[in-house]
Design an enzyme around this catalytic site. Structure first.
Site, short mmCIF file in Angstrom:
data_model
loop_
_atom_site.label_atom_id
_atom_site.label_comp_id
_atom_site.label_asym_id
_atom_site.label_seq_id
_atom_site.Cartn_x
_atom_site.Cartn_y
_atom_site.Cartn_z
N ASN A 196 0.85 -1.19 0.00
CA ASN A 196 0.00 0.00 0.00
C ASN A 196 0.89 1.24 0.00
O ASN A 196 1.54 1.55 1.00
CB ASN A 196 -0.91 -0.03 1.24
N SER B 97 -2.73 15.58 -12.50
CA SER B 97 -3.86 15.55 -13.43
C SER B 97 -4.14 16.99 -13.87
O SER B 97 -3.84 17.93 -13.11
CB SER B 97 -5.10 15.01 -12.73
N TYR C 163 -10.27 15.04 -5.24
CA TYR C 163 -9.29 14.57 -6.23
C TYR C 163 -8.44 15.75 -6.73
O TYR C 163 -7.21 15.65 -6.80
CB TYR C 163 -10.05 13.92 -7.38
N SER D 154 -5.96 16.83 -4.14
CA SER D 154 -4.83 15.89 -4.02
C SER D 154 -3.86 16.08 -5.17
O SER D 154 -2.64 16.05 -4.98
CB SER D 154 -5.34 14.44 -3.98
N LYS D 155 -4.38 16.32 -6.37
CA LYS D 155 -3.51 16.45 -7.55
C LYS D 155 -2.80 17.81 -7.57
O LYS D 155 -1.68 17.92 -8.07
CB LYS D 155 -4.32 16.22 -8.83
#
Ligand code: NAI
Length: 248
Positions: A64, A143, A156, A159-160
């Site tokens: 992980n 991203s 998301y 985080s990116k």
């Protein structure tokens, strides 16, 4: 041209999708590949045998990436098995999309943990080895939505975007030891995930992309080869969108 001959790469989340494509492309350039994913399952075994066809050394590890202890352990094992680590690709990532008013704390924490904490955990784990050898290339998969934001993707996108700040900081901190750190920012890439979207959504997306097509996993892997190789020896702290011009 074997741009990565004799080097060793670690790629997270490579049982399928973009990570697998990067692993295969690196191997085709002569790179030994250690890759991780959550489980040692049929997909991991298939990825190992696909990579082995290039004649390089390969091994998949169940680990992980978001757990600091697991990251330390797997990197130590990889160095024992492969001898060194030249390239780290932080690719593992998940989505848990939801409108802000419905987004749960669990959805927020899961995405930040897997997408952002994994980059911290794995970079921290490889740092002593790269530092000692005085070279290395770290590639973080961000991203385009980390640059532009997106509806129902606050977790998301955050985080990116976090990955981009991390990348620039590490480039500044590690440059003194000739360790480069860059990010790629894929746009709309055809993977198992995006293939499930309805045809009309796919078509609408394509009209917004100047190159009028979705990207392929190979489009992403090609840029990663450039960033991993000596072709980019004076490139660090950069974010390269791979999005057909969607993000200009
Ligand atoms: P995918 O879902 O097909 O593959 C991701 C892999 O990561 C899976 O095999 C999964 O088991 C693994 N994984 C998940 N959590 C993990 C963890 N904690 N530790 C280790 N492995 C873990 O996703 P895809 O599409 O290949 O995406 C790869 C990366 O590219 C992700 O970071 C994603 O956010 C990013 N990306 C993808 C785009 C797309 O259009 N598919 C666009 C922009 C960025």
């Amino acid at each position: 041209m074997n741009l990565l001959q004799g080097k060793t790469a670690v790629i997270t989340g490579a049982n399928r999708g973009i990570g697998k494509a990067i692993a295969l492309m690196f191997a085709s350039h002569g790179c030994n590949v250690a890759f991780t994913d959550l489980e040692r399952n049929d997909a991991m075994i298939a990825t190992e045998s696909d990579i082995a066809q290039s004649g390089v050394k390969v091994k998949g590890y169940a680990s992980n990436a978001a757990q600091v202890d697991s990251a330390q352990e797997v990197v130590k094992q990889i160095v024992e098995d492969f001898g060194s680590i030249d390239i780290l690709v932080n690719n593992a990532g998940i989505t848990k999309d939801n409108a802000m008013k419905r987004m749960t704390e669990e959805q927020w924490d899961a995405v930040i943990n897997v997408n952002l904490k994994s980059v911290f955990a794995m970079t921290k784990a490889v740092q002593p080895y790269m530092w000692k050898q005085g070279s290395g290339s770290i590639i973080n998969v961000s991203s385009v939505v980390g640059i532009s934001g997106n509806v129902s993707q606050a977790n998301y996108s955050a985080s990116k975007a976090g990955i981009i700040g991390f990348t620039k900081s590490i480039a500044r901190e590690f440059g003194v030891r000739n360790i480069r750190c860059n990010a790629v920012a894929p746009g709309f890439i055809m993977t198992d995930m995006t293939a499930q979207l309805p045809e009309h959504i796919l078509e609408e997306w394509k009209t917004r992309i100047p190159l009028h097509r979705a990207g392929t996993v190979q489009d992403v892997a090609n840029v990663c080869v450039f960033l991993a190789s000596e072709l980019s020896s004076y490139v660090t702290g950069q974010v390269i969108p791979i999005c057909g011009g969607l993000q200009i």
